[in-house]
Design a protein around this motif. Structure first.
Motif, PDB file in Angstrom:
ATOM      1  N   TYR A 161      -1.261  19.354  -0.794  1.00  9.92           N
ATOM      2  CA  TYR A 161      -0.483  20.636  -1.572  1.00  9.92           C
ATOM      3  C   TYR A 161      -0.145  21.256  -0.006  1.00  9.92           C
ATOM      4  N   LEU A 162      -0.901  21.294   1.071  1.00 10.86           N
ATOM      5  CA  LEU A 162      -0.619  22.157   2.260  1.00 10.86           C
ATOM      6  C   LEU A 162       0.242  21.016   3.103  1.00 10.86           C
ATOM      7  N   SER A 163      -0.217  19.729   3.258  1.00 12.33           N
ATOM      8  CA  SER A 163       0.591  18.764   4.256  1.00 12.33           C
ATOM      9  C   SER A 163       2.111  18.301   3.814  1.00 12.33           C
ATOM     10  N   ARG A 164       1.977  18.241   2.531  1.00  8.20           N
ATOM     11  CA  ARG A 164       3.294  17.665   2.032  1.00  8.20           C
ATOM     12  C   ARG A 164       3.892  18.449   1.232  1.00  8.20           C
ATOM     13  N   SER A 165       3.885  18.488  -0.198  1.00  3.36           N
ATOM     14  CA  SER A 165       4.330  19.262  -1.178  1.00  3.36           C
ATOM     15  C   SER A 165       3.588  19.285  -2.338  1.00  3.36           C
ATOM     16  N   PRO A 166       3.776  20.617  -3.216  1.00  5.79           N
ATOM     17  CA  PRO A 166       3.038  20.523  -4.193  1.00  5.79           C
ATOM     18  C   PRO A 166       3.513  19.528  -5.506  1.00  5.79           C
ATOM     19  N   GLU A 167       4.750  19.082  -5.269  1.00  6.26           N
ATOM     20  CA  GLU A 167       5.133  18.120  -6.321  1.00  6.26           C
ATOM     21  C   GLU A 167       4.471  16.750  -6.003  1.00  6.26           C
ATOM     22  N   GLU A 168       4.499  16.461  -4.676  1.00  8.23           N
ATOM     23  CA  GLU A 168       3.950  15.144  -4.258  1.00  8.23           C
ATOM     24  C   GLU A 168       2.372  15.094  -4.469  1.00  8.23           C
ATOM     25  N   ALA A 169       1.723  16.339  -4.248  1.00  9.75           N
ATOM     26  CA  ALA A 169       0.266  16.309  -4.397  1.00  9.75           C
ATOM     27  C   ALA A 169      -0.141  16.148  -5.763  1.00  9.75           C
ATOM     28  N   ILE A 170       0.668  16.768  -6.770  1.00  7.38           N
ATOM     29  CA  ILE A 170       0.408  16.701  -8.137  1.00  7.38           C
ATOM     30  C   ILE A 170       0.656  15.524  -9.056  1.00  7.38           C
ATOM     31  N   ALA A 171       1.426  14.795  -8.474  1.00  7.12           N
ATOM     32  CA  ALA A 171       2.104  13.511  -9.140  1.00  7.12           C
ATOM     33  C   ALA A 171       0.995  12.581  -9.555  1.00  7.12           C
ATOM     34  N   PRO A 172      -0.061  12.049  -8.870  1.00  5.60           N
ATOM     35  CA  PRO A 172      -1.098  11.181  -9.094  1.00  5.60           C
ATOM     36  C   PRO A 172      -1.706  11.940 -10.325  1.00  5.60           C
ATOM     37  N   PHE A 173      -2.023  13.102 -10.050  1.00  7.54           N
ATOM     38  CA  PHE A 173      -2.962  13.918 -11.209  1.00  7.54           C
ATOM     39  C   PHE A 173      -2.276  13.987 -12.494  1.00  7.54           C
ATOM     40  N   HIS A 174      -0.883  14.193 -12.462  1.00  9.74           N
ATOM     41  CA  HIS A 174      -0.145  13.897 -13.847  1.00  9.74           C
ATOM     42  C   HIS A 174      -0.463  12.794 -14.532  1.00  9.74           C
ATOM     43  N   GLU A 175      -0.240  11.673 -13.824  1.00  9.96           N
ATOM     44  CA  GLU A 175      -0.583  10.513 -14.388  1.00  9.96           C
ATOM     45  C   GLU A 175      -1.764  10.154 -14.793  1.00  9.96           C
ATOM     46  N   ALA A 176      -2.869  10.552 -13.987  1.00 10.55           N
ATOM     47  CA  ALA A 176      -4.383  10.528 -14.506  1.00 10.55           C
ATOM     48  C   ALA A 176      -4.644  11.288 -15.535  1.00 10.55           C
ATOM     49  N   ALA A 177      -4.091  12.452 -15.759  1.00 13.49           N
ATOM     50  CA  ALA A 177      -4.360  13.320 -16.928  1.00 13.49           C
ATOM     51  C   ALA A 177      -3.938  12.783 -18.186  1.00 13.49           C
ATOM     52  N   SER A 194      -8.637  26.439  -4.865  1.00 14.34           N
ATOM     53  CA  SER A 194      -8.746  27.752  -4.149  1.00 14.34           C
ATOM     54  C   SER A 194      -7.509  28.695  -4.740  1.00 14.34           C
ATOM     55  N   LEU A 195      -7.471  29.749  -4.276  1.00 15.33           N
ATOM     56  CA  LEU A 195      -6.543  30.746  -4.752  1.00 15.33           C
ATOM     57  C   LEU A 195      -5.115  30.279  -4.352  1.00 15.33           C
ATOM     58  N   THR A 196      -5.072  29.514  -3.212  1.00 21.68           N
ATOM     59  CA  THR A 196      -3.855  28.787  -2.598  1.00 21.68           C
ATOM     60  C   THR A 196      -3.369  27.780  -3.603  1.00 21.68           C
ATOM     61  N   ASN A 197      -4.079  26.934  -4.017  1.00 23.46           N
ATOM     62  CA  ASN A 197      -3.568  25.874  -4.972  1.00 23.46           C
ATOM     63  C   ASN A 197      -3.803  25.839  -6.276  1.00 23.46           C
ATOM     64  N   LEU A 198      -4.523  26.735  -6.981  1.00 21.29           N
ATOM     65  CA  LEU A 198      -5.388  26.511  -8.050  1.00 21.29           C
ATOM     66  C   LEU A 198      -4.159  26.910  -9.211  1.00 21.29           C
ATOM     67  N   ARG A 199      -3.503  27.744  -9.240  1.00 25.20           N
ATOM     68  CA  ARG A 199      -2.492  28.013 -10.053  1.00 25.20           C
ATOM     69  C   ARG A 199      -1.495  27.198 -10.291  1.00 25.20           C
ATOM     70  N   TYR A 200      -0.872  26.608  -9.470  1.00 25.00           N
ATOM     71  CA  TYR A 200      -0.102  25.309  -9.474  1.00 25.00           C
ATOM     72  C   TYR A 200      -0.946  24.092 -10.237  1.00 25.00           C
ATOM     73  N   PHE A 201      -1.873  24.060  -9.878  1.00 26.85           N
ATOM     74  CA  PHE A 201      -2.617  22.766 -10.433  1.00 26.85           C
ATOM     75  C   PHE A 201      -2.778  23.269 -12.095  1.00 26.85           C
ATOM     76  N   ALA A 202      -3.150  24.263 -12.500  1.00 27.23           N
ATOM     77  CA  ALA A 202      -3.377  24.493 -13.669  1.00 27.23           C
ATOM     78  C   ALA A 202      -2.161  24.624 -14.628  1.00 27.23           C
ATOM     79  N   GLU A 203      -1.194  25.115 -13.892  1.00 27.98           N
ATOM     80  CA  GLU A 203       0.139  24.917 -14.630  1.00 27.98           C
ATOM     81  C   GLU A 203       0.594  23.970 -14.678  1.00 27.98           C
ATOM     82  N   GLN A 204       0.598  22.845 -13.949  1.00 25.30           N
ATOM     83  CA  GLN A 204       0.906  21.618 -13.934  1.00 25.30           C
ATOM     84  C   GLN A 204       0.215  20.585 -14.761  1.00 25.30           C
TER      85      GLN A 204
END
Length: 239
Positions: A161-177, A194-204
């Motif tokens: 989420y911090l080193s690349r992009s939120p979209e790249e970070a969440i992609a494998p979790f979309h598939e897993a879910a 954390s407060l930095t990355n939780l909202r995006y994860f929960a929305e996605q």
């Protein structure tokens, strides 16, 4: 909506640093509930370097929200949860000397062992959850052993989420879910949220049943106070 379970291990770490009962672990757990946490998570380890087995019994007597106990299902751990009967047990493949959880189960290799553990938890009326990566083979094996839920190990998401992009970070979790839901599994998530990355994860991942958060939340509470911190984490979950 996704439930927030607060992991209070770090409160126990602080208490144990000086002995005695400051901070009071039970009072902090009750405060978390009063401030809006919908569950309390603990992860007792064999060396009791933070949560002690005695803490688990004492918490069971006072908690009114969901109690989630994490850990490696050793003989001692299974005896503990068999007596306490929490709402949920999250099976984590920690080595005794592990600093923190750093990998999901290789469910494929431990299929027979986990099947027996899951069956025992269900017999006790406890919801079983297995800590796994986004590897689809492991998720499919988790469904085969009969677990009700999986908990997705989210440290890779937090790092990317911090080193690349939120979209790249969440992609494998979309598939897993998506695969987990298709198999009839419910979804939890935890580690480095954390407060930095939780909202995006929960929305996605709107199908997320529960997040378990400890280190970041307790650290934030040092600056914001516990009540405001829990309010902010709940806000990230749309509450």
């Amino acid at each position: 909506m996704t439930r927030l379970s607060v992991n209070i291990n770090k409160i126990a770490t602080l208490r144990n640093a000086r002995g005695g009962n400051v901070p009071n672990l039970l009072q902090v757990a009750l405060d978390c509930e009063a401030f809006g946490a919908e569950g309390i998570t603990v992860h007792p380890r064999p060396d009791e370097r933070h949560i002690r087995y005695r803490d688990v019994y004492e918490l069971r007597e006072v908690l009114t929200t969901e109690f989630n106990i994490e850990g490696n299902p050793t003989t001692e751990f299974m005896h503990l949860v068999g007596e306490v009967r929490p709402a949920q047990v999250t099976l984590v493949p920690d080595a005794p000397d592990a600093l923190t959880s750093n990998a999901g189960w290789d469910v494929v290799s431990h299929r027979a062992f986990l099947r027996d553990i899951v069956a025992q938890l269900r017999q006790w009326g406890i919801r079983p959850s297995i800590f796994v990566s986004t590897d689809l083979r492991q998720i499919e094996a988790a469904a085969e052993v009969g677990t009700a839920r999986i908990e997705l190990y989210t440290e890779p998401y937090a790092a990317e989420y911090l080193s690349r992009s939120p979209e790249e970070a969440i992609a494998p979790f979309h598939e897993a879910a998506s695969r987990a839901l298709a198999l009839g599994l419910e979804l939890n998530a935890g580690h480095d949220l954390s407060l930095t990355n939780l909202r995006y994860f929960a929305e996605q991942i709107p199908s997320l049943a529960e997040v378990s958060i400890g280190h970041a939340l307790i650290s934030d509470a040092l600056y914001l106070g516990l009540q405001e911190t829990i309010r902010r984490y709940r806000a990230c979950l749309g509450k």
